[in-house]
Scaffold this active site. Structure first.
Site, PDB file in Angstrom:
ATOM      1  N   ASP A  99       3.007   1.670   8.463  1.00 48.61           N
ATOM      2  CA  ASP A  99       2.207   1.469   9.470  1.00 48.61           C
ATOM      3  C   ASP A  99       0.964   1.535   9.573  1.00 48.61           C
ATOM      4  O   ASP A  99       0.222   2.905   9.887  1.00 48.61           O
ATOM      5  CB  ASP A  99       3.398   1.206  10.699  1.00 48.61           C
ATOM      6  CG  ASP A  99       2.491   0.896  11.852  1.00 48.61           C
ATOM      7  OD1 ASP A  99       1.695  -0.485  11.684  1.00 48.61           O
ATOM      8  OD2 ASP A  99       2.963   0.743  12.733  1.00 48.61           O
ATOM      9  N   ASP A 279      -3.660  -4.824  10.711  1.00 51.05           N
ATOM     10  CA  ASP A 279      -1.707  -4.336  10.758  1.00 51.05           C
ATOM     11  C   ASP A 279      -0.841  -4.137  10.308  1.00 51.05           C
ATOM     12  O   ASP A 279      -0.846  -5.505   9.689  1.00 51.05           O
ATOM     13  CB  ASP A 279      -1.519  -5.062  12.494  1.00 51.05           C
ATOM     14  CG  ASP A 279       0.116  -3.932  13.058  1.00 51.05           C
ATOM     15  OD1 ASP A 279       0.649  -3.207  11.481  1.00 51.05           O
ATOM     16  OD2 ASP A 279       0.330  -3.957  13.338  1.00 51.05           O
TER      17      ASP A 279
END
Ligand SMILES: *[C@@H]1O[C@H](CO)[C@@H](O)[C@H](O)[C@H]1NC(C)=O
Ligand SMILES: *[C@@H]1O[C@H](CO)[C@@H](O)[C@H](O)[C@H]1NC(C)=O
Ligand SMILES: *[C@@H]1O[C@H](CO)[C@@H](O)[C@H](O)[C@H]1NC(C)=O
Ligand SMILES: *[C@@H]1O[C@H](CO)[C@@H](O)[C@H](O)[C@H]1NC(C)=O
Ligand SMILES: *[C@@H]1O[C@H](CO)[C@@H](O)[C@H](O)[C@H]1NC(C)=O
Ligand SMILES: *[C@@H]1O[C@H](CO)[C@@H](O)[C@H](O)[C@H]1NC(C)=O
Ligand SMILES: *[C@@H]1O[C@H](CO)[C@@H](O)[C@H](O)[C@H]1NC(C)=O
Ligand SMILES: *[C@@H]1O[C@H](CO)[C@@H](O)[C@H](O)[C@H]1NC(C)=O
Ligand SMILES: *[C@@H]1O[C@H](CO)[C@@H](O)[C@H](O)[C@H]1NC(C)=O
Ligand SMILES: *[C@@H]1O[C@H](CO)[C@@H](O)[C@H](O)[C@H]1NC(C)=O
Ligand SMILES: *[C@@H]1O[C@H](CO)[C@@H](O)[C@H](O)[C@H]1NC(C)=O
Ligand SMILES: *[C@@H]1O[C@H](CO)[C@@H](O)[C@H](O)[C@H]1NC(C)=O
Length: 357
Positions: A99, A279
């Site tokens: 992430d 992201d």
């Protein structure tokens, strides 16, 4: 995924991020990543995912340890990118979501943390609230193993005693800016944790704090066809040279790997230059509602109530143009036809129909 700090604008899929303009081709530190469609809970509710994300985006936070937010439990991430991550000596392997939108690394959501002679419990409580869940537990430092055998020592790891929203995963490998760890340790609301990329750099294995990522669309539920590279790039994954753009100064996006960009479609400017974040925890592009409406009108798409996505038919699909993401005033990245659509082979996993795109 992001800690629930609000932003105004877009989230985009990472193509490549880098902190400096020295390009190291063929870094040896490669971490294969699997693109996995969530298998829990039947069909995937993207609508709920969207609503949970949107709610989090509107909540101003900054990390304070005991901050309460209204968390909508989303066990379905739809799609995540997973990497194997070893902790301890001998190492226990965890399947972590990679992430760029958060920076704490933690394990224990499914496979339990196994203490070995390299584990050190710091006695600190750690907690992070994300847009789609949270974890809380204890901080340990330990030896971690990435890819094929590269290890770093004394890495801070969160060991979850409670977590929500991570069904099917063991935790997160956070490769966002270190600032995002500020306030996640209970005893220290003003310090940050050294993230994995920082330690790879400070302990020597990588020559610069770069992370690059490559992933490709798939039509199957789980498939390893991507890779994260620490400290450089994989020259087989792109042609030409990499363009660099400064991190945005725009508040809130600047907590993340935020960049300024604008979007055009044919000759229409969908979105004036604005800040967004890169992201890797989502395959969705979350964009300002004005730009979304313009995209819908230009493509004649209708909202599909079941999936929460825009729906077109094959005629409309043939007429689609590539939206162009203009980043850094230099380079335009076209979002190709297949990049704009959810894989048709997987539409029933969203509760959608094979008759539509
Ligand atoms: C680069 O990608 C190719 C193709 O996926 C792969 O075979 C190779 O191992 C990768 N190289 C490095 C250094 O990771
Ligand atoms: C996404 O979430 C927002 C905020 O909850 C909501 O207003 C919007 O209608 C949702 N979009 C879809 C396609 O459901
Ligand atoms: C921990 O144990 C492993 C074998 O289980 C050994 O190889 C390693 O050297 C030990 N590490 C330390 C720091 O004692
Ligand atoms: C953290 O704070 C608690 C009290 O709030 C204290 O008991 C504990 O020793 C502290 N731990 C560390 C590592 O500072
Ligand atoms: C481990 O890292 C912490 C910072 O995260 C540092 O304070 C500590 O001195 C390090 N310990 C060792 C043994 O390197
Ligand atoms: C949870 O972990 C166990 C082994 O620890 C594994 O067999 C199982 O497949 C994992 N479950 C999920 C949903 O990943
Ligand atoms: C952490 O955040 C606080 C404000 O919440 C700020 O005062 C402090 O300087 C930050 N610390 C670091 C290391 O960024
Ligand atoms: C690079 O260009 C060559 C020749 O056009 C092409 O075959 C190859 O697929 C391209 N590689 C990538 C990663 O796009
Ligand atoms: C990004 O956009 C903001 C707002 O328009 C502007 O102030 C800033 O200079 C731009 N560039 C960077 C690198 O933040
Ligand atoms: C959208 O609908 C308009 C009016 O019906 C039509 O002129 C246009 O060609 C359509 N565009 C696409 C991409 O389907
Ligand atoms: C797709 O939708 C458009 C507009 O509603 C319609 O004109 C066209 O015939 C449809 N094409 C197919 C293959 O259903
Ligand atoms: C593009 O150029 C304009 C004007 O020079 C500047 O304000 C803006 O920040 C630049 N955008 C990016 C992403 O560098």
């Amino acid at each position: 995924m992001f800690p629930a700090v609000s932003l105004l604008t877009t989230l985009i899929l990472a193509l490549s991020i880098a902190a400096s303009s020295v390009e190291t081709r063929d870094s040896p530190i490669s971490l294969p990543i699997a693109r996995r469609l969530s298998t829990s809970g039947g069909t995937i509710n993207l609508l709920q995912h969207n609503q949970s994300s949107a709610a989090a985006l509107k909540t101003f936070g900054g990390n304070t340890f005991d901050r309460r937010t209204d968390i909508i439990a989303v066990t379905n991430h739809a799609v995540s990118y997973i990497a194997a991550f070893g902790v301890g000596s001998p190492a226990t392997t965890y399947e972590l979501i990679v992430d760029t939108g958060s920076s704490n690394t933690w394990v224990g959501a499914n496979t339990s943390y196994v203490k070995t002679n390299t584990s050190v419990n710091t006695g600190q409580s750690v907690k992070v609230t994300y847009d789609s869940g949270f974890f809380s537990g204890t901080e340990c430092t330990d030896t971690v193993t990435l890819g094929s055998g590269l290890t770093i020592t004394n890495q801070s790891i969160g060991v979850a005693s409670t977590s929500k929203g991570f069904c099917g995963y063991d935790g997160i490998l956070g490769i966002g800016p270190v600032y995002l760890t500020n306030g996640t340790l209970k005893n220290s609301t003003t310090t940050t944790i050294l993230a994995v990329t920082k330690n790879l750099y400070s302990q020597g294995p990588i020559p610069q704090e770069d992370v690059s990522v490559s992933f490709e669309p798939t039509t199957t539920r789980s498939y390893t066809n991507g890779e994260h590279i620490f400290g450089g790039t994989n020259a087989t994954k792109y042609n030409g040279t990499i363009a660099y753009t400064p991190l945005t100064k725009t508040h809130r996006a600047s907590y993340y790997w935020g960049i300024n960009e604008s979007v055009t479609y044919e000759t229409t400017r969908f979105l004036a230059e604005t800040a967004g974040i890169v992201d890797t925890d989502t395959t969705l592009i979350l964009i300002a509602s004005s730009a979304y409406s313009k995209h819908q009108s230009a493509t004649n798409a209708t909202l599909d109530q079941t999936t929460g996505l825009l729906r077109i038919n094959s005629t409309q699909h043939s007429a689609l143009e590539n939206p162009n993401f203009n980043i850094g005033n230099v380079t335009t990245y076209a979002l190709t036809l297949n990049g704009q659509i959810w894989s048709r082979a997987l539409s029933t996993y969203l509760g959608g129909s094979h008759s539509y795109i």
